[in-house]
Structure formats: C-alpha cells, structure tokens
Design a protein around this motif. Structure first.
Motif, PDB file in Angstrom:
ATOM      1  N   PRO A  75      -6.963 -13.203  13.242  1.00 32.35           N
ATOM      2  CA  PRO A  75      -8.285 -12.622  13.537  1.00 32.35           C
ATOM      3  C   PRO A  75      -8.224 -11.139  13.897  1.00 32.35           C
ATOM      4  N   MET A  76      -7.099 -10.676  14.453  1.00 31.30           N
ATOM      5  CA  MET A  76      -6.978  -9.267  14.829  1.00 31.30           C
ATOM      6  C   MET A  76      -6.424  -8.399  13.696  1.00 31.30           C
ATOM      7  N   ALA A  77      -5.902  -9.024  12.671  1.00 31.24           N
ATOM      8  CA  ALA A  77      -5.226  -8.275  11.600  1.00 31.24           C
ATOM      9  C   ALA A  77      -6.221  -7.600  10.678  1.00 31.24           C
ATOM     10  N   ARG A  78      -5.846  -6.393  10.238  1.00 32.87           N
ATOM     11  CA  ARG A  78      -6.661  -5.680   9.248  1.00 32.87           C
ATOM     12  C   ARG A  78      -6.075  -5.796   7.851  1.00 32.87           C
ATOM     13  N   GLY A  79      -4.893  -6.384   7.764  1.00 35.62           N
ATOM     14  CA  GLY A  79      -4.291  -6.615   6.468  1.00 35.62           C
ATOM     15  C   GLY A  79      -3.424  -7.856   6.491  1.00 35.62           C
ATOM     16  N   VAL A  80      -3.424  -8.606   5.383  1.00 35.98           N
ATOM     17  CA  VAL A  80      -2.583  -9.790   5.239  1.00 35.98           C
ATOM     18  C   VAL A  80      -1.595  -9.515   4.110  1.00 35.98           C
ATOM     19  N   LEU A  81      -0.311  -9.694   4.388  1.00 39.06           N
ATOM     20  CA  LEU A  81       0.749  -9.353   3.451  1.00 39.06           C
ATOM     21  C   LEU A  81       1.315 -10.622   2.816  1.00 39.06           C
ATOM     22  N   PHE A  82       1.479 -10.576   1.482  1.00 42.60           N
ATOM     23  CA  PHE A  82       2.023 -11.712   0.741  1.00 42.60           C
ATOM     24  C   PHE A  82       3.237 -11.243  -0.048  1.00 42.60           C
ATOM     25  N   TYR A  83       4.294 -12.068  -0.036  1.00 39.06           N
ATOM     26  CA  TYR A  83       5.453 -11.811  -0.874  1.00 39.06           C
ATOM     27  C   TYR A  83       5.395 -12.748  -2.069  1.00 39.06           C
ATOM     28  N   GLY A  84       5.346 -12.180  -3.267  1.00 40.93           N
ATOM     29  CA  GLY A  84       5.056 -12.946  -4.466  1.00 40.93           C
ATOM     30  C   GLY A  84       5.950 -14.138  -4.691  1.00 40.93           C
ATOM     31  N   TRP A 102      -6.025  -7.806   1.389  1.00 43.23           N
ATOM     32  CA  TRP A 102      -4.868  -8.597   0.990  1.00 43.23           C
ATOM     33  C   TRP A 102      -3.923  -7.688   0.216  1.00 43.23           C
ATOM     34  N   ALA A 103      -2.642  -7.744   0.568  1.00 44.72           N
ATOM     35  CA  ALA A 103      -1.640  -6.886  -0.059  1.00 44.72           C
ATOM     36  C   ALA A 103      -0.514  -7.740  -0.630  1.00 44.72           C
ATOM     37  N   LEU A 104      -0.099  -7.423  -1.849  1.00 47.17           N
ATOM     38  CA  LEU A 104       0.891  -8.221  -2.569  1.00 47.17           C
ATOM     39  C   LEU A 104       2.136  -7.394  -2.869  1.00 47.17           C
ATOM     40  N   LEU A 105       3.299  -7.930  -2.488  1.00 43.55           N
ATOM     41  CA  LEU A 105       4.588  -7.346  -2.856  1.00 43.55           C
ATOM     42  C   LEU A 105       5.305  -8.317  -3.778  1.00 43.55           C
ATOM     43  N   HIS A 106       5.630  -7.852  -4.992  1.00 42.83           N
ATOM     44  CA  HIS A 106       6.399  -8.704  -5.909  1.00 42.83           C
ATOM     45  C   HIS A 106       7.168  -7.812  -6.874  1.00 42.83           C
ATOM     46  N   HIS A 126      -6.291  -6.009  -2.681  1.00 41.26           N
ATOM     47  CA  HIS A 126      -6.680  -4.601  -2.574  1.00 41.26           C
ATOM     48  C   HIS A 126      -5.501  -3.666  -2.756  1.00 41.26           C
ATOM     49  N   PHE A 127      -4.301  -4.167  -2.556  1.00 40.66           N
ATOM     50  CA  PHE A 127      -3.098  -3.314  -2.574  1.00 40.66           C
ATOM     51  C   PHE A 127      -1.960  -4.110  -3.198  1.00 40.66           C
ATOM     52  N   THR A 128      -1.212  -3.460  -4.096  1.00 40.30           N
ATOM     53  CA  THR A 128      -0.070  -4.134  -4.725  1.00 40.30           C
ATOM     54  C   THR A 128       1.142  -3.209  -4.728  1.00 40.30           C
ATOM     55  N   SER A 129       2.297  -3.835  -4.698  1.00 44.06           N
ATOM     56  CA  SER A 129       3.559  -3.136  -4.916  1.00 44.06           C
ATOM     57  C   SER A 129       4.366  -3.969  -5.902  1.00 44.06           C
TER      58      SER A 129
END
Length: 444
Positions: A75-84, A102-106, A126-129
C-alpha cells in the motif's frame, strides 16, 4: 531635486527586485527542505522466489528510495518490480493501486517466460528493462565489458600464430555450448556444419573434445576468464548462435570472440549489424544459403591473411578501430554492463534506481509496447540443408503459442482488476487451449 528623485525611484525599484529574488529563493529552499524531509520513495519486489528478507534504503542520485520484498509494504509502494524469469501468471498484486507503476526486468530471451513477448502483457507495464534498445533501461550491450575490451590485444593471436598449430586444421572452428535445446535450432545447424568442416566442440552439446582440466570446473560462470579466453583465442572462428533470434538480443556469444580477435560465425539478432564494431566484423549465417556454402567461405578466409584480418580491424586499425557510431554512442550512454565493478553497479541495483527515478520524474500514463521486448511468435532458426526444419522447432512454436494465450488471458484479468489464483488462471487457460479459442478471446 530631480536627480535625487530619480535616485530614490531607482533605489525603490532595486529593493523590489531584491525582495522578489529573496522570495522565490526562499520558496525553493523551503521546497528543497520539504523534499529532503519526506519519506523515501518505496518500491516492492513482487516475487515469491525472493525467500530472504530484503529491505534496503538506497541513495539514487538526489533521490532516496526504500526497496523491499515485503508484500505488506504494497500500500505504501509507488512502484512494483517484477523479474521476468520468476513471473507466475497467478501471482499479481490485484486490484492495482492507481498511483503505482509496474516495472519489468527481463534480460533473457522468451524461452523461460514466453508470455512476456506479447503486447497484451507488456502494455500493463510503465517501465521495462530488456535487451531491446527501445526499453526504458536497455541492456542491448550488457555483455560487452567495454570498448577497450574490443580493441585490446590482450588475447590477440596474429594470423600466422593461428596457422602454426599442426594438430588443428587450417580452418579451425570452435564450439562451446551447454544449452542443447534452443529455439534457434543451434545444435541442428552445428551438426550440419560438422559434415563439412572439423569443429572442436567443448561444451556438453555435441562434445568431441575436453577442455583443459583447469577450465572444466565452472566455465559457465566464468565466461570471460583470462585462461578461457587465451585458450579459445588460438582458433580462427567461433560459432556464435544465440538461443533465440530476437531484435537486439545479443549475448556474450557475439562479444567474446570479438574480444579475443576470433571471427564469430553468428546467427541470432536480426539487428546485429547495427551493433558490430565495423561494417565487416563477423560472418553471418543468414548471408549463406546453407552450411555447405558457409564452409566454402570459411576455407577461403582461413587461407588468406588479408581477407581474414579484414574482419579484425577493431584490433588492427589503431587510428579508427571502431567505426560504428551507434555502438560508440551506446558505450558512452549505456547505464549497465557486466564490466562495471563499482559499488551499486549490479543489474538489480541499477534497475531499482532507474525505476525510483522514473517514479519521481515521469508521468505514469506512458506504457510499454511490443517494441520493448520484440520476439516473434514463430521461432526463427538457421537454414539447414534441403530446407529441413530443426528437430524441436514444433515444440518451441507450441510453447510460444501457449505464452500468447497466457498473455491474452492475463490482459483480460488485469482489465477486470480483481485478484485471481493460479488454479483459476490454469483452469481458464486449459479450457481455451482445449477449445482452441485463444485467438478469439476478448480484448475488451
């Protein structure tokens, strides 16, 4: 009197200007102090594979960020990070909180998570790497340690030196690979090459030679070890076929032979020529109709020093070793590469700070699209003799089709914005696969 009055008016105007400057400066100072006193921007890793406790506060330039894997912080986070590689279709933080990105690293190819390459999935981030040059945090040249590694002669063996090994054929080719089932049909193509030219194969795939004992223990985790590079640099050619053919997906298979001064025999990224050091730095499988035609060209190069060395100008042209301006620009502007050993330079730390900056400074209505991870649904493979198809290409095609169906189904679930379980997702996926209705699923 008039002169005194003019001086008085000028003095009043000057005081007004000074007061205005002081007002705006004090506003900025107050705002800056307020910014400093705020709580750090919070980001949460969403991965059940992170079984350890992770909760750190990090300085990312002028911004302070708190990164954790505690789901209670969502609830306090401004971004959620996912590892592909660790994404599970039934494990997403739904309903989505409006202010979160939502941010994706793969950094990998789609072989382990095929759903990622579909626009229906990517547009929810919204953001990818990724390896794509069009991602927010591109990793296209991540496996190239530095420009100096390309031009250095630390592992360079002159043409005459490569030709002095009597126990090797004139056309000396090396293959070092331990992943024996690939979307690109790598092992099938190498089998065809072996019919026409001797190839020393040291990995677990098609192995016919053993590495020196000192290199056998853990070479997969030491792909750039000086000892391994010196050993491989004695060959004239090295097979460099990626496990998947996606635009900008380029691994150490391409960069490592270039670093050694060995000519890569390359198949993989269709955009590879955008990244080679010079206009002629590698031999490309796609330039030949079949393996037999390629081998004829290898034999021609192997017996002609001038032709062979024309592929090694990044080692031999001292005045202008790298002419590719796109590559030169990337080497200056890229944000991550494996050669960076400074503090905070790991891929995950760099990604976390990039997302932190993005959350603070970028509008959240910008989302990813298929260019951020652009892999074709139909596996692309190297052409074999007689237009044969690699042995496992049908299995890979089926896997990519399942990934496409997963992406379409996730798109529907995300739009509903209601939580769901793995069992619910799998049941609906199986129903659609059995009914062959994936392509008819709703996108509304």
């Amino acid at each position: 009197m008039r002169l005194a009055r003019r001086y008085g008016i000028a003095l009043v105007a000057l005081l007004l200007v000074w007061a205005t400057v002081l007002f705006f400066c004090s506003e900025k100072i107050i705002n800056y102090d307020n910014t400093k006193s705020r709580s750090p921007v919070e980001l949460v890793w969403w991965s059940k594979h992170m079984s350890w406790n992770y909760d750190e506060q990090r300085q990312c330039g002028i911004h302070t960020c708190r990164i954790s894997n505690k789901r209670s912080r969502l609830p306090m986070a401004r971004g959620v990070l996912f590892y592909g590689s660790n994404i599970k279709p039934g494990d997403f933080p739904l309903p989505r909180i409006k202010h979160q990105i939502w941010a994706l690293l793969h950094e990998e190819s789609p072989r382990n998570t095929p759903l990622i390459s579909n626009d229906e999935f990517l547009r929810h981030f919204h953001f990818t790497s990724t390896f794509s040059r069009y991602s927010n945090f591109p990793l296209t040249t991540q496996y190239l340690p530095s420009g100096e590694a390309l031009t250095s002669k630390d592992y360079y063996v002159p043409f005459s030196g490569k030709s002095n090994f009597g126990y090797r054929p004139v056309t000396s080719v090396v293959f070092l690979q331990s992943d024996c089932d690939t979307m690109s049909g790598r092992e099938d193509y190498v089998k065809e090459l072996m019919k026409h030219v001797p190839i020393d194969s040291f990995g677990s795939c098609l192995r016919n030679r053993d590495l020196p004992e000192s290199l056998q223990k853990d070479y997969l985790n030491n792909l750039y070890s000086p000892e391994l590079l010196r050993f491989l640099s004695e060959y004239k050619f090295m097979i460099a076929i990626e496990n998947a053919a996606c635009p900008d997906y380029i691994t150490e298979k391409f960069w490592r032979p270039l670093i050694m001064g060995v000519i890569p025999i390359y198949f993989g990224s269709p955009t590879i020529k955008d990244w080679q050091p010079n206009s002629k730095s590698a031999i490309f499988v796609n330039d030949f109709h079949n393996p037999q035609e390629l081998v004829k060209y290898l034999n021609k190069l192997a017996g002609n020093q001038q032709l062979y060395d024309s592929y090694r100008q990044h080692k031999l042209n001292l005045r202008n070793p790298i002419s590719n301006q796109n590559l030169l620009h990337n080497l200056v502007t890229r944000q991550y590469h494996i050669g960076d050993s400074s503090s905070g330079a790991s891929l995950f730390e760099k990604f976390e700070c990039a997302v932190c900056y993005h959350v603070i400074n970028t509008a959240r209505n910008v989302k990813a699209d298929s260019r951020h991870y652009n892999c074709p649904l139909e596996p692309v493979y190297a052409q074999l003799e007689g237009q044969e198809i690699p042995q496992n290409v049908a299995d890979w095609r089926s896997m990519m089709e399942v990934g496409q169906c997963q992406a379409k189904l996730l798109d529907e679930f995300f739009r509903r914005n209601l939580s769901f379980t793995d069992a619910e997702f799998d049941a609906e996926l199986n129903r659609r696969m059995e009914a062959n209705s994936c392509n008819n699923s709703s996108n509304t």
